[in-house]
Motif scaffolding. Structure first.
Motif, PDB file in Angstrom:
ATOM      1  N   PRO A 219     -19.360  20.620 -45.933  1.00  0.00           N
ATOM      2  CA  PRO A 219     -19.111  20.675 -44.494  1.00  0.00           C
ATOM      3  C   PRO A 219     -18.983  22.114 -44.010  1.00  0.00           C
ATOM      4  CG  PRO A 219     -17.216  19.769 -45.690  1.00  0.00           C
ATOM      5  CD  PRO A 219     -18.298  19.969 -46.688  1.00  0.00           C
ATOM      6  N   SER A 220     -19.498  22.365 -42.837  1.00  0.00           N
ATOM      7  CA  SER A 220     -19.497  23.735 -42.318  1.00  0.00           C
ATOM      8  C   SER A 220     -18.087  24.149 -41.885  1.00  0.00           C
ATOM      9  CB  SER A 220     -20.493  23.799 -41.171  1.00  0.00           C
ATOM     10  OG  SER A 220     -19.940  24.431 -40.068  1.00  0.00           O
ATOM     11  N   TRP A 221     -17.634  25.280 -42.352  1.00  0.00           N
ATOM     12  CA  TRP A 221     -16.285  25.754 -42.022  1.00  0.00           C
ATOM     13  C   TRP A 221     -16.266  26.472 -40.671  1.00  0.00           C
ATOM     14  CZ3 TRP A 221     -12.582  28.078 -46.204  1.00  0.00           C
ATOM     15  CH2 TRP A 221     -12.269  27.084 -47.136  1.00  0.00           C
ATOM     16  N   HIS A 222     -15.099  26.368 -40.012  1.00  0.00           N
ATOM     17  CA  HIS A 222     -14.844  27.158 -38.811  1.00  0.00           C
ATOM     18  C   HIS A 222     -14.004  28.356 -39.221  1.00  0.00           C
ATOM     19  CE1 HIS A 222     -16.031  24.607 -35.237  1.00  0.00           C
ATOM     20  NE2 HIS A 222     -16.581  24.077 -36.303  1.00  0.00           N
ATOM     21  N   ILE A 223     -14.489  29.533 -38.868  1.00  0.00           N
ATOM     22  CA  ILE A 223     -13.858  30.769 -39.335  1.00  0.00           C
ATOM     23  C   ILE A 223     -13.594  31.675 -38.142  1.00  0.00           C
ATOM     24  CG2 ILE A 223     -14.331  32.858 -40.718  1.00  0.00           C
ATOM     25  CD1 ILE A 223     -16.088  30.779 -42.417  1.00  0.00           C
ATOM     26  N   ALA A 224     -12.454  32.385 -38.185  1.00  0.00           N
ATOM     27  CA  ALA A 224     -12.174  33.340 -37.106  1.00  0.00           C
ATOM     28  C   ALA A 224     -11.943  34.726 -37.695  1.00  0.00           C
ATOM     29  CB  ALA A 224     -10.958  32.896 -36.303  1.00  0.00           C
ATOM     30  N   ASP A 225     -12.468  35.734 -37.004  1.00  0.00           N
ATOM     31  CA  ASP A 225     -12.198  37.139 -37.343  1.00  0.00           C
ATOM     32  C   ASP A 225     -11.508  37.741 -36.128  1.00  0.00           C
ATOM     33  OD1 ASP A 225     -12.225  39.838 -38.106  1.00  0.00           O
ATOM     34  OD2 ASP A 225     -14.320  40.117 -37.505  1.00  0.00           O
ATOM     35  N   LEU A 226     -10.252  38.164 -36.315  1.00  0.00           N
ATOM     36  CA  LEU A 226      -9.458  38.632 -35.175  1.00  0.00           C
ATOM     37  C   LEU A 226      -9.498  40.154 -35.076  1.00  0.00           C
ATOM     38  CD1 LEU A 226      -6.312  36.398 -35.871  1.00  0.00           C
ATOM     39  CD2 LEU A 226      -8.401  35.795 -34.622  1.00  0.00           C
ATOM     40  N   GLY A 227      -9.812  40.671 -33.891  1.00  0.00           N
ATOM     41  CA  GLY A 227      -9.917  42.115 -33.700  1.00  0.00           C
ATOM     42  C   GLY A 227     -11.152  42.629 -34.409  1.00  0.00           C
ATOM     43  N   THR A 228     -12.278  42.086 -34.053  1.00  0.00           N
ATOM     44  CA  THR A 228     -13.509  42.286 -34.840  1.00  0.00           C
ATOM     45  C   THR A 228     -14.077  43.698 -34.762  1.00  0.00           C
ATOM     46  OG1 THR A 228     -15.568  41.143 -35.404  1.00  0.00           O
ATOM     47  CG2 THR A 228     -15.196  41.557 -33.059  1.00  0.00           C
ATOM     48  N   GLY A 229     -13.765  44.450 -33.709  1.00  0.00           N
ATOM     49  CA  GLY A 229     -14.287  45.831 -33.603  1.00  0.00           C
ATOM     50  C   GLY A 229     -15.806  45.835 -33.557  1.00  0.00           C
ATOM     51  N   SER A 230     -16.437  46.514 -34.516  1.00  0.00           N
ATOM     52  CA  SER A 230     -17.907  46.552 -34.570  1.00  0.00           C
ATOM     53  C   SER A 230     -18.492  45.224 -35.023  1.00  0.00           C
ATOM     54  CB  SER A 230     -18.366  47.647 -35.531  1.00  0.00           C
ATOM     55  OG  SER A 230     -17.930  47.329 -36.843  1.00  0.00           O
ATOM     56  N   GLY A 231     -17.627  44.292 -35.442  1.00  0.00           N
ATOM     57  CA  GLY A 231     -18.087  42.980 -35.903  1.00  0.00           C
ATOM     58  C   GLY A 231     -18.258  42.906 -37.412  1.00  0.00           C
ATOM     59  N   ALA A 232     -17.877  43.970 -38.120  1.00  0.00           N
ATOM     60  CA  ALA A 232     -18.181  44.092 -39.551  1.00  0.00           C
ATOM     61  C   ALA A 232     -17.815  42.844 -40.372  1.00  0.00           C
ATOM     62  CB  ALA A 232     -17.473  45.321 -40.128  1.00  0.00           C
ATOM     63  N   ILE A 233     -16.566  42.390 -40.271  1.00  0.00           N
ATOM     64  CA  ILE A 233     -16.118  41.267 -41.116  1.00  0.00           C
ATOM     65  C   ILE A 233     -16.854  39.988 -40.719  1.00  0.00           C
ATOM     66  CG2 ILE A 233     -14.113  39.809 -41.699  1.00  0.00           C
ATOM     67  CD1 ILE A 233     -12.388  42.376 -41.176  1.00  0.00           C
TER      68      ILE A 233
ATOM     69  N   THR B 191     -13.313  45.052 -24.422  1.00  0.00           N
ATOM     70  CA  THR B 191     -14.647  44.630 -23.976  1.00  0.00           C
ATOM     71  C   THR B 191     -15.734  45.521 -24.579  1.00  0.00           C
ATOM     72  OG1 THR B 191     -13.526  44.297 -21.884  1.00  0.00           O
ATOM     73  CG2 THR B 191     -15.900  43.950 -21.874  1.00  0.00           C
ATOM     74  N   ALA B 192     -15.473  46.822 -24.619  1.00  0.00           N
ATOM     75  CA  ALA B 192     -16.495  47.759 -25.100  1.00  0.00           C
ATOM     76  C   ALA B 192     -16.809  47.495 -26.576  1.00  0.00           C
ATOM     77  CB  ALA B 192     -16.023  49.195 -24.902  1.00  0.00           C
ATOM     78  N   ALA B 193     -15.775  47.194 -27.372  1.00  0.00           N
ATOM     79  CA  ALA B 193     -16.005  46.913 -28.798  1.00  0.00           C
ATOM     80  C   ALA B 193     -16.819  45.629 -28.947  1.00  0.00           C
ATOM     81  CB  ALA B 193     -14.667  46.786 -29.530  1.00  0.00           C
ATOM     82  N   LEU B 194     -16.458  44.629 -28.152  1.00  0.00           N
ATOM     83  CA  LEU B 194     -17.146  43.335 -28.254  1.00  0.00           C
ATOM     84  C   LEU B 194     -18.638  43.484 -27.908  1.00  0.00           C
ATOM     85  CD1 LEU B 194     -15.667  40.850 -29.183  1.00  0.00           C
ATOM     86  CD2 LEU B 194     -15.381  40.145 -26.812  1.00  0.00           C
ATOM     87  N   THR B 195     -18.937  44.355 -26.961  1.00  0.00           N
ATOM     88  CA  THR B 195     -20.342  44.596 -26.600  1.00  0.00           C
ATOM     89  C   THR B 195     -21.103  45.176 -27.793  1.00  0.00           C
ATOM     90  OG1 THR B 195     -19.578  45.064 -24.380  1.00  0.00           O
ATOM     91  CG2 THR B 195     -21.807  45.768 -24.897  1.00  0.00           C
ATOM     92  N   VAL B 196     -20.461  46.105 -28.519  1.00  0.00           N
ATOM     93  CA  VAL B 196     -21.101  46.703 -29.706  1.00  0.00           C
ATOM     94  C   VAL B 196     -21.294  45.623 -30.778  1.00  0.00           C
ATOM     95  CG1 VAL B 196     -20.808  48.390 -31.575  1.00  0.00           C
ATOM     96  CG2 VAL B 196     -20.147  48.997 -29.242  1.00  0.00           C
ATOM     97  N   ALA B 197     -20.250  44.810 -30.993  1.00  0.00           N
ATOM     98  CA  ALA B 197     -20.319  43.761 -32.024  1.00  0.00           C
ATOM     99  C   ALA B 197     -21.455  42.786 -31.704  1.00  0.00           C
ATOM    100  CB  ALA B 197     -18.985  43.021 -32.102  1.00  0.00           C
ATOM    101  N   GLN B 198     -21.573  42.438 -30.428  1.00  0.00           N
ATOM    102  CA  GLN B 198     -22.614  41.505 -30.002  1.00  0.00           C
ATOM    103  C   GLN B 198     -24.005  42.094 -30.242  1.00  0.00           C
ATOM    104  OE1 GLN B 198     -20.888  40.583 -26.340  1.00  0.00           O
ATOM    105  NE2 GLN B 198     -21.172  38.372 -26.572  1.00  0.00           N
ATOM    106  N   ARG B 199     -24.132  43.393 -29.947  1.00  0.00           N
ATOM    107  CA  ARG B 199     -25.419  44.071 -30.180  1.00  0.00           C
ATOM    108  C   ARG B 199     -25.751  44.090 -31.663  1.00  0.00           C
ATOM    109  NH1 ARG B 199     -24.766  48.015 -26.057  1.00  0.00           N
ATOM    110  NH2 ARG B 199     -23.748  49.406 -27.520  1.00  0.00           N
ATOM    111  N   ASN B 200     -24.725  44.304 -32.500  1.00  0.00           N
ATOM    112  CA  ASN B 200     -24.955  44.295 -33.952  1.00  0.00           C
ATOM    113  C   ASN B 200     -25.468  42.936 -34.414  1.00  0.00           C
ATOM    114  OD1 ASN B 200     -24.428  46.951 -34.829  1.00  0.00           O
ATOM    115  ND2 ASN B 200     -22.214  46.620 -34.649  1.00  0.00           N
ATOM    116  N   ALA B 201     -24.864  41.870 -33.868  1.00  0.00           N
ATOM    117  CA  ALA B 201     -25.297  40.517 -34.259  1.00  0.00           C
ATOM    118  C   ALA B 201     -26.758  40.302 -33.864  1.00  0.00           C
ATOM    119  CB  ALA B 201     -24.396  39.472 -33.602  1.00  0.00           C
ATOM    120  N   THR B 202     -27.110  40.728 -32.654  1.00  0.00           N
ATOM    121  CA  THR B 202     -28.485  40.561 -32.185  1.00  0.00           C
ATOM    122  C   THR B 202     -29.450  41.360 -33.060  1.00  0.00           C
ATOM    123  OG1 THR B 202     -27.612  40.364 -29.968  1.00  0.00           O
ATOM    124  CG2 THR B 202     -29.976  40.761 -30.141  1.00  0.00           C
TER     125      THR B 202
END
Ligand code: GLN
Length: 283
Positions: free
Chosen positions: A115-129, A149-160
């Motif tokens: 079964p697929s797990w639900h996982i949370a990363d708190l304070g993700t910054g660049s999204g590394a973890i 907000t600014a960190a989340l924008t970077v993390a989102q760009r990294n994911a893309t």
């Protein structure tokens, strides 16, 4: 015009002082490659080639910034973590190799299939973890939070850029954007440096976001908040994994014990330092 060899020699002296460290030379080479948009092998193959004036000027500006302590990661705008090249900006902490331990411990617990797990990363910054876990466990659903907000924008760009689609980004402090949701595993590398620590104003970390580094007098304020609130967001037996400072292992274990977590365990990083505490949520 100066040659590549002499430019690198001067820059290494500027960064390393009288007896240049190999790191100073490496930093200089990386920055010159950035300016000239070439691989390091080019510098070694053509040491006698001359730099054009514009490249020389841009390079010296970067060397001066590095000489004042500005981290290489912010000058290049990228940094490697878990074999992924991530964009980093002064809005995000620079991912440390120590944090790969947190990822490894998470992956040891998340099943490869089932079964697929639900996982949370708190304070993700660049999204590394979140990015490392999501890429290694594509069937899992990862939610990454950050109040910046600014960190989340970077993390989102990294994911893309990395083509990783099983992450959802939510803006808010720690678990606040996760109201009413439960997870099989919650991971975080929160701030954990004492707000009185002089390194915050004297070492190179002064260029990194203070909100990602400092956490009250003993450095444990955010670890306490996360450990306490995570209990309502974990399924019974769900895992909490928290990174902490090298001298905070015992204190972090005690925080989890007082909150009733079970199977609590401390883990050492690759340098042999206490670095992560894990525990399971009680029924
Ligand atoms: N590990 C970082 C350092 O000591 C701090 C990161 C953090 O506080 N989470 O420089």
């Amino acid at each position: 015009m100066p040659s590549i060899a002499s430019t690198l020699h001067q820059a290494t002296l500027r960064l390393g002082g009288a007896s240049p460290q190999p790191e100073a030379r490496l930093d200089a080479e990386i920055l010159l490659c950035l300016i000239m948009d070439c691989p390091r092998s080019y510098l070694h193959t053509w040491p006698e080639r001359e730099l054009d004036a514009q490249h020389a000027q841009c390079f010296m500006t970067l060397i001066e910034r590095r000489a004042t302590g500005e981290p290489l990661a912010y000058l290049t705008g990228r940094w490697e973590f878990w074999s992924m090249v991530l964009e980093v900006t002064p809005d995000t902490l620079i991912p440390r190799p120590d944090t790969e331990l947190l990822v490894e411990l998470a992956l040891q617990r998340i099943p490869m299939d089932g079964p697929s797990w639900h996982i949370a990363d708190l304070g993700t910054g660049s999204g590394a973890i979140a990015l490392a876990i999501a890429s290694e466990r594509p069937a899992c659903h990862v939610i990454a939070t950050d109040r910046a907000t600014a960190a989340l924008t970077v993390a989102q760009r990294n994911a893309t850029n990395l083509n990783i689609h099983n992450i959802e980004f939510r803006e808010g402090h720690w678990l606040a954007p996760l109201q009413g949701e439960t997870f099989h595993l919650i991971a975080s590398n929160p701030p954990y440096i004492s707000s009185l620590d002089l390194r915050l104003s004297t070492s190179d970390i002064r260029f990194e976001p203070l909100s990602a580094l400092a956490s009250g007098i003993d450095g444990l304020d955010d670890i306490r908040i996360i450990a306490e609130t995570a209990r309502q967001h974990l399924v019974t037996g769900g895992w909490l994994l928290l990174e902490h400072g090298y001298d905070q292992g015992d204190a972090t274990l005690q925080i989890l014990r007082n909150l009733g977590y079970q199977e609590i365990c401390g883990h050492r990083d690759f340098a042999g330092m206490d670095r992560v505490v894990s525990g399971r949520a009680p029924a």
